[in-house]
Scaffold this motif. Structure first.
Motif, PDB file in Angstrom:
ATOM      1  N   UNK A  84       0.814  -1.219   0.000  1.00  0.00           N
ATOM      2  CA  UNK A  84       0.000   0.000   0.000  1.00  0.00           C
ATOM      3  C   UNK A  84       0.847   1.268   0.000  1.00  0.00           C
ATOM      4  N   UNK A  85       2.131   1.148   0.310  1.00  0.00           N
ATOM      5  CA  UNK A  85       3.052   2.285   0.181  1.00  0.00           C
ATOM      6  C   UNK A  85       4.480   1.773   0.246  1.00  0.00           C
ATOM      7  N   UNK A  86       5.371   2.552  -0.338  1.00  0.00           N
ATOM      8  CA  UNK A  86       6.778   2.175  -0.300  1.00  0.00           C
ATOM      9  C   UNK A  86       7.649   3.418  -0.459  1.00  0.00           C
ATOM     10  N   UNK A  87       8.875   3.305   0.035  1.00  0.00           N
ATOM     11  CA  UNK A  87       9.896   4.340  -0.113  1.00  0.00           C
ATOM     12  C   UNK A  87      11.142   3.657  -0.670  1.00  0.00           C
ATOM     13  N   UNK A  88      12.228   4.379  -0.754  1.00  0.00           N
ATOM     14  CA  UNK A  88      13.472   3.779  -1.231  1.00  0.00           C
ATOM     15  C   UNK A  88      13.923   2.619  -0.341  1.00  0.00           C
ATOM     16  N   UNK A  89      13.657   2.712   0.953  1.00  0.00           N
ATOM     17  CA  UNK A  89      14.135   1.692   1.898  1.00  0.00           C
ATOM     18  C   UNK A  89      13.052   0.776   2.454  1.00  0.00           C
ATOM     19  N   UNK A  90      11.798   1.199   2.440  1.00  0.00           N
ATOM     20  CA  UNK A  90      10.740   0.429   3.098  1.00  0.00           C
ATOM     21  C   UNK A  90       9.558   0.166   2.185  1.00  0.00           C
ATOM     22  N   UNK A  91       8.766  -0.813   2.582  1.00  0.00           N
ATOM     23  CA  UNK A  91       7.463  -0.989   1.967  1.00  0.00           C
ATOM     24  C   UNK A  91       6.488  -1.432   3.046  1.00  0.00           C
ATOM     25  N   UNK A  92       5.254  -1.027   2.878  1.00  0.00           N
ATOM     26  CA  UNK A  92       4.197  -1.380   3.824  1.00  0.00           C
ATOM     27  C   UNK A  92       3.197  -2.256   3.096  1.00  0.00           C
ATOM     28  N   UNK A  93       2.923  -3.400   3.709  1.00  0.00           N
ATOM     29  CA  UNK A  93       2.018  -4.394   3.140  1.00  0.00           C
ATOM     30  C   UNK A  93       0.772  -4.463   4.010  1.00  0.00           C
ATOM     31  N   UNK A  94      -0.378  -4.481   3.356  1.00  0.00           N
ATOM     32  CA  UNK A  94      -1.630  -4.722   4.059  1.00  0.00           C
ATOM     33  C   UNK A  94      -2.059  -6.156   3.770  1.00  0.00           C
ATOM     34  N   UNK A  95      -2.357  -6.883   4.842  1.00  0.00           N
ATOM     35  CA  UNK A  95      -2.851  -8.251   4.719  1.00  0.00           C
ATOM     36  C   UNK A  95      -4.232  -8.289   5.365  1.00  0.00           C
ATOM     37  N   UNK A  96      -5.196  -8.773   4.601  1.00  0.00           N
ATOM     38  CA  UNK A  96      -6.572  -8.877   5.088  1.00  0.00           C
ATOM     39  C   UNK A  96      -6.959 -10.342   5.186  1.00  0.00           C
ATOM     40  N   UNK A  97      -7.628 -10.697   6.284  1.00  0.00           N
ATOM     41  CA  UNK A  97      -8.195 -12.026   6.446  1.00  0.00           C
ATOM     42  C   UNK A  97      -9.708 -11.881   6.371  1.00  0.00           C
ATOM     43  N   UNK A  98     -10.294 -12.574   5.397  1.00  0.00           N
ATOM     44  CA  UNK A  98     -11.737 -12.527   5.140  1.00  0.00           C
ATOM     45  C   UNK A  98     -12.379 -13.879   5.463  1.00  0.00           C
ATOM     46  N   UNK A 110      -1.037  -4.414   9.028  1.00  0.00           N
ATOM     47  CA  UNK A 110      -0.090  -3.602   8.263  1.00  0.00           C
ATOM     48  C   UNK A 110       1.292  -3.940   8.785  1.00  0.00           C
ATOM     49  N   UNK A 111       2.152  -4.389   7.905  1.00  0.00           N
ATOM     50  CA  UNK A 111       3.527  -4.666   8.285  1.00  0.00           C
ATOM     51  C   UNK A 111       4.452  -3.822   7.421  1.00  0.00           C
ATOM     52  N   UNK A 112       5.327  -3.094   8.079  1.00  0.00           N
ATOM     53  CA  UNK A 112       6.303  -2.269   7.372  1.00  0.00           C
ATOM     54  C   UNK A 112       7.638  -2.987   7.441  1.00  0.00           C
ATOM     55  N   UNK A 113       8.217  -3.172   6.262  1.00  0.00           N
ATOM     56  CA  UNK A 113       9.472  -3.902   6.121  1.00  0.00           C
ATOM     57  C   UNK A 113      10.558  -2.953   5.648  1.00  0.00           C
TER      58      UNK A 113
END
Length: 164
Positions: A84-98, A110-113
């Motif tokens: 859902x967003x990223x920079x030069x060093x990081x990315x943020x992933x959204x994981x949904x459980x339905x 939301x996990x930022x790596x």
């Protein structure tokens, strides 16, 4: 290119608490395992192999999770993930459980790596090939803040529950 891959999983008895609900920590396991599979199957990204080959990998910098609706023993869930967003060093992933029909959201993570060099023990810019991939698969969501996203998903659930 698939922007929001998904997979299914059945909730196992051993993963539940004494009242038959999925244990809080197991949400992380299910969701992160699904994301790992999504990356491997859809983008040919294997974080472990990447670390062995280049000495670099993504490590978790921050996790935010909300348990929106309980998941019960033997329930089949679908799990989707997306950047859902990223920079030069990081990315943020959204994981949904339905639920199985994707009419109810059970949890959001939301996990930022951060891209990390194992030799220097410092963060680095992500390689251009990954930044290009992230540009192609990044999904815009209306909410900037996690708390706002949770409120939107709770509202979405209420609307869907009132239809049934």
């Amino acid at each position: 290119m698939i922007k929001e891959p998904e997979s299914g999983h059945r909730v196992r008895f051993m993963d539940c608490d004494p009242i038959g609900h999925l244990s809080n920590i197991r949400y992380f396991d299910y969701m992160l395992d699904a994301r790992e599979d999504h990356c491997l199957e859809n983008y040919q990204i294997d974080n472990f192999a990447q670390s062995k080959k280049t000495g670099r990998l993504w490590v978790a910098l921050q996790n935010q999770i909300a348990y929106i609706k309980e998941v019960k023993f033997n329930q089949f869930v679908k799990i989707s993930s997306k950047i859902i967003k990223f920079t030069d060093k990081t990315n943020t992933v959204e994981i949904l459980m339905y639920n199985e029909n994707k009419t109810i959201v059970h949890a959001v993570l939301w996990t930022t790596l951060i891209y990390f060099n194992l030799t220097t023990r410092k963060s680095e810019d992500q390689p251009e090939e990954f930044l290009n991939l992230f540009q192609n698969v990044c999904v815009d969501i209306p909410e900037e803040l996690f708390e706002d996203r949770v409120m939107s998903l709770r509202s979405w659930n209420k609307q869907n529950l009132s239809k049934h």
